[in-house]
Enzyme design. Structure first.
Site, PDB file in Angstrom:
ATOM      1  N   THR A 174      -1.105 -45.287  35.760  1.00  0.00           N
ATOM      2  CA  THR A 174      -0.260 -44.102  35.603  1.00  0.00           C
ATOM      3  C   THR A 174      -1.133 -42.864  35.451  1.00  0.00           C
ATOM      4  O   THR A 174      -2.091 -42.861  34.682  1.00  0.00           O
ATOM      5  CB  THR A 174       0.657 -44.229  34.377  1.00  0.00           C
ATOM      6  OG1 THR A 174       1.521 -45.362  34.555  1.00  0.00           O
ATOM      7  CG2 THR A 174       1.518 -42.979  34.198  1.00  0.00           C
ATOM      8  N   PHE A 176      -1.324 -39.167  34.085  1.00  0.00           N
ATOM      9  CA  PHE A 176      -0.713 -38.242  33.136  1.00  0.00           C
ATOM     10  C   PHE A 176      -1.289 -36.844  33.340  1.00  0.00           C
ATOM     11  O   PHE A 176      -2.458 -36.691  33.720  1.00  0.00           O
ATOM     12  CB  PHE A 176      -1.004 -38.672  31.698  1.00  0.00           C
ATOM     13  CG  PHE A 176      -0.310 -39.935  31.272  1.00  0.00           C
ATOM     14  CD1 PHE A 176       0.919 -39.881  30.630  1.00  0.00           C
ATOM     15  CD2 PHE A 176      -0.882 -41.175  31.499  1.00  0.00           C
ATOM     16  CE1 PHE A 176       1.559 -41.042  30.218  1.00  0.00           C
ATOM     17  CE2 PHE A 176      -0.247 -42.340  31.103  1.00  0.00           C
ATOM     18  CZ  PHE A 176       0.977 -42.276  30.457  1.00  0.00           C
TER      19      PHE A 176
END
Length: 287
Positions: A174, A176
């Protein structure tokens, strides 16, 4: 607890966003929020120093809500972080793997562990999020039930990790972005690789996007991400989020931005920051 010590994130304690906060800013106090809106506007109001917000996942794709929220704020991107997703199969202390009959987690996490669940004969149950499933398991103490969440969730809720790296495929990551109320464009250093994130809206004319982005090609500036979304109710004009490799003070970037500003409207640089090392790692290139 003062605003200068808080980093806000969406989700329960133990969420992957919480884990990212601890990795990147261990000196700050993570603050769990029920929604992305709440986390972002805590920074906008000055109630938090920073926000850790997921923008995209290598398996699940982009978090579209963030692209729609950013234009409604005056926040700035001051950094990025790539967090590997290590799903863990969590259970109550003393539980054996063969005792597990059901497991709850976010639908994406369940999908990413589907093959392992089928192999073990465990029935998946969809829940709102990963860490919330761990918290509920710790509270209800339901026998024969498990949760898929992070190792941090196991630590916070007193659960045992029966299996680490429980996802079917490795490499799930992921990205961010770290948001601040204050703009923090770093001084140009030719030894550092930078990313610049831009929001803009094209004029309603033929080949508008092609013309707006042409300056990046002719000046040798690498565009690494382009996302579109309809920001108006008319459904006639598209808005875009653009990530490029470069710093606004570089000459090539200055020329490219001149063309973008000529052919586009509402151009806004929302952040310039050091590129995360993961971008250039072998693992990322193999994804």
């Amino acid at each position: 607890m003062t605003q200068n010590t808080i980093i806000a994130y969406q989700g329960h304690q133990g969420a992957y966003s919480h884990l990212a906060c601890r990795r990147v800013h261990p000196e700050l106090t993570p603050k769990a929020c029920e929604s992305f809106v709440e986390a972002m506007f805590m920074v906008e109001r000055g109630d938090a120093h920073l926000a850790m917000i997921p923008l995209e996942n290598s398996t699940a794709g982009r978090v579209e809500e963030i692209y729609r929220l950013m234009p409604k704020t005056r926040l700035h991107v001051i950094g990025e972080h790539f967090e590997p997703v290590n799903h863990c199969l969590l259970a109550l202390p003393g539980t054996k793997l063969e005792d597990i009959k059901t497991v709850s987690s976010h639908p994406q996490a369940l999908a990413q562990c589907a093959e392992n669940l089928r192999t073990l004969g465990i029935e998946p149950i969809a829940a709102l999020d990963t860490a919330g499933s761990a918290a509920e398991l710790a509270e209800t103490k339901q026998p024969g039930h498990a949760a898929i969440a992070s190792s941090l969730a196991a630590e916070l809720y007193g659960l045992e990790i029966l299996k680490e790296n429980f996802q079917d495929k490795t490499g799930n990551t992921t990205r961010f972005i770290i948001l601040s109320k204050d703009q923090m464009i770093p001084q140009l250093d030719t030894n550092i690789r930078y990313m610049t994130s831009i929001m803009f809206r094209v004029r309603n004319m033929p080949a508008a996007l092609y013309k707006a982005l042409g300056g990046f090609a002719t000046n040798g500036v690498n565009m690494v991400k382009l996302e579109s979304y309809m920001a108006s109710e008319t459904m006639q004009v598209s808005s875009f989020h653009l990530d490029i490799e470069g710093h606004p003070h570089e000459q090539a970037m200055k020329f490219a931005m001149q063309e973008l500003n000529f052919f586009a409207e509402e151009v806004r640089i929302i952040g310039t920051y050091e590129a995360h090392p993961f971008r250039f790692s072998r693992m990322n290139l193999e994804l």
